[in-house]
Design a protein around this motif. Structure first.
Motif, short mmCIF file in Angstrom:
data_model
loop_
_atom_site.label_atom_id
_atom_site.label_comp_id
_atom_site.label_asym_id
_atom_site.label_seq_id
_atom_site.Cartn_x
_atom_site.Cartn_y
_atom_site.Cartn_z
N VAL A 152 -5.26 4.44 12.45
CA VAL A 152 -5.45 3.45 11.36
C VAL A 152 -6.40 3.76 10.23
CG1 VAL A 152 -5.86 1.13 11.13
CG2 VAL A 152 -4.35 1.74 12.91
N ALA A 153 -6.09 3.26 9.13
CA ALA A 153 -7.03 3.41 8.03
C ALA A 153 -7.27 2.46 6.92
CB ALA A 153 -6.95 4.82 7.29
N SER A 154 -8.13 2.43 6.34
CA SER A 154 -7.94 1.49 5.06
C SER A 154 -8.50 2.65 3.65
CB SER A 154 -9.35 0.70 5.05
OG SER A 154 -9.32 -0.25 3.83
N ARG A 155 -8.66 2.06 2.84
CA ARG A 155 -8.88 2.83 1.59
C ARG A 155 -9.90 2.26 0.53
NH1 ARG A 155 -4.58 5.86 -2.34
NH2 ARG A 155 -5.71 6.36 -3.88
N ILE A 156 -10.72 3.37 -0.02
CA ILE A 156 -11.43 2.79 -1.06
C ILE A 156 -11.38 4.03 -2.21
CG2 ILE A 156 -13.64 3.56 0.07
CD1 ILE A 156 -15.01 1.01 -1.38
N GLY A 157 -11.19 3.69 -3.22
CA GLY A 157 -11.04 4.74 -4.57
C GLY A 157 -10.17 5.74 -3.97
N SER A 205 -10.69 5.03 12.82
CA SER A 205 -10.71 5.43 14.38
C SER A 205 -12.19 6.13 14.40
CB SER A 205 -9.68 6.31 14.52
OG SER A 205 -9.87 7.21 15.97
N SER A 206 -12.44 6.52 13.41
CA SER A 206 -13.90 7.41 13.40
C SER A 206 -14.86 6.41 13.35
CB SER A 206 -13.75 8.70 12.62
OG SER A 206 -13.15 9.62 12.72
N ASP A 255 -10.73 -2.66 19.75
CA ASP A 255 -10.81 -1.68 20.70
C ASP A 255 -10.28 -0.55 19.88
OD1 ASP A 255 -11.00 -3.57 22.73
OD2 ASP A 255 -8.74 -3.64 22.97
N GLN A 256 -11.05 0.76 20.46
CA GLN A 256 -10.83 2.11 20.11
C GLN A 256 -9.21 2.21 19.84
OE1 GLN A 256 -13.07 4.62 19.17
NE2 GLN A 256 -11.11 5.35 18.02
N SER A 257 -8.49 1.54 20.73
CA SER A 257 -6.89 1.99 20.72
C SER A 257 -6.44 1.25 19.57
CB SER A 257 -6.31 1.45 22.32
OG SER A 257 -6.43 0.00 22.23
N ASP A 258 -6.81 0.19 19.17
CA ASP A 258 -6.29 -0.50 18.08
C ASP A 258 -6.18 0.41 16.91
OD1 ASP A 258 -5.82 -3.15 19.34
OD2 ASP A 258 -7.88 -3.58 18.99
#
Ligand code: CA
Length: 418
Positions: free
Chosen positions: A35-40, A47-48, A61-64
């Motif tokens: 799972v990620a988000s984004r900026i620029g 996760s990291s 949780d990490q699993s999310d």
């Protein structure tokens, strides 16, 4: 709203992914999907980021974040995803040093968007397609029925919709093949079978819900926004000739279920709140369960381009989501007024978003007026409908007081019939 938030990440002024956006998506990078988000021009590897402990205490949780879909996130509910987005916005603000202060962490968390591949972000359960643009419904009614009675009698009373198919909803970038099926060329001729000749796009936006209430319960217009996670651009492909022959009496079927394309980043409803505007006046008055308060439409500028193989894209339509007659709160209230239950990851498409002017229509059917008025592209070619090897690109963004929140694009290339 003021343009006071700035980020320590370098963001282009024209980026859809300002610090005001912070959408959610799913990426694969170095063989790992998460799972990620984004900026620029960066994705934020959540996760990291969770491993750094900077997201502790938010209820995740990490699993999310190691998940291949956003459904686990959505199941945590609106308050939780709001806390997460607010925390991300905080971490990336200019003056915040918590993440910025560790070069090691920054290099792990921020990945150039070109270095990752995007994944279908949502396990879509049910898919509903509305028909909520009065301009679109009027255009279609004028073309196929009666210009003097273009809207059917129910249209201004009911946010009309139907249940679509989720299995064939695809991510931006995935190619489709021209569908084949039965068509009936003229009223006095027998039907034929072959490749669709009138392949069309539908310019739409979709909203994705959180977990709703149990079967038998309803969601009111006042509650509706609490059940909406976010929105995506949506190209609801249509085979007009197949549709015309098959839709009587039960409605859309194979003309609609071969593919619908969606954009990769889910822009949260929270990110869109500052762009709310009043919708069109509704007359006659709606039933009490469809009454609402406040501004429920959203000013989202939309654009459709057709890119022939090896050529530059041509803009064929510019529309806006603010024109919609029925708003999302009404759509959701109507959908559940009979007790129908909704779930995390369900998708609801707006219906074709046509504006009031000829250059703002949301389908080729309307732009070319059933093929009678071909559209000129920049390379000198003409289109009545979509041809093989064309790529259809849709873009959308909100902009106000120098603040931009956008969706990126949904892009799909059409290949010949298999
Ligand atoms: Ca549609």
């Amino acid at each position: 709203m003021s343009s006071s938030l700035t980020s320590w990440v370098d963001i282009n002024q024209q980026s859809d992914f300002s610090i005001y956006n912070i959408p959610f998506g799913v990426i694969t990078s170095q063989g790992k999907t998460r799972v990620a988000s984004r900026i620029g021009d960066y994705v934020i590897d959540l996760s990291s980021l969770f491993e750094t402990t900077l997201l502790d205490g938010l209820g995740f949780d990490q699993s999310d974040f190691d998940s291949h879909k956003l459904n686990n996130l959505m199941l945590k509910g609106k308050q939780a995803t709001r806390r997460l987005r607010n925390r991300l916005q905080e971490l990336f603000q200019q003056e915040n040093n918590e993440l910025k202060g560790s070069e090691n962490w920054v290099s792990k968390v921020l990945i150039p968007v070109d270095a990752v591949s995007m994944e279908m972000p949502v396990e879509i359960g049910d898919y509903t397609d509305f028909y909520s643009s009065i301009e679109h419904a009027t255009n279609v009614g004028t073309m196929f029925r009666d210009p003097d009675n273009a809207l059917l009698p129910n249209w201004k009373y009911i946010p009309v919709g139907y249940h679509g198919r989720s299995s064939s909803i695809i991510l931006s970038g995935q190619e489709i093949h021209r569908p084949k099926g039965q068509q009936k060329p003229k009223d006095d001729e027998a039907p034929i079978f072959g490749p669709c000749k009138l392949l069309d796009f539908e310019l739409e936006l979709g909203f994705i819900t959180y977990e709703g209430k149990p079967l038998g319960e309803s969601i009111s217009t006042a509650e509706a926004n609490d059940y909406i996670f976010g929105m995506v651009l949506f190209n609801d492909w249509s085979a007009r000739d197949i549709q015309k022959w098959e839709y009587v009496p039960l409605g859309p079927f194979l003309a609609k279920n071969f593919a619908s394309s969606m954009s990769a980043w889910v822009v949260t409803l929270d990110a869109l709140e500052d762009f709310r505007v009043a919708g069109p006046q509704q007359d006659p008055a709606v039933f009490p369960y469809l009454e609402f308060s406040g501004n429920q439409n959203i000013d989202i500028q939309l654009e459709v381009q057709i890119q022939p193989e090896g050529k530059e894209p041509s803009t064929v339509s510019q529309s806006n989501y603010k024109h919609m007659y029925w708003n999302q709160s009404q759509q959701l209230a109507h959908h559940t007024v009979n007790g129908c239950d909704i779930h995390a990851g369900d998708l609801y498409a707006s219906g074709t978003i046509s504006g009031p002017t000829r250059d703002s229509y949301g389908s080729m059917l309307e732009l070319s007026w059933k093929g009678t008025n071909p559209i000129q592209l920049n390379d000198g070619s003409e289109r009545k409908f979509i041809q093989d090897h064309d790529t259809v690109i849709m873009k959308g963004y909100c902009e106000k007081n120098g603040i931009r929140v956008g969706f990126g694009e949904v892009s799909t290339k059409v290949l010949p019939t298999k």
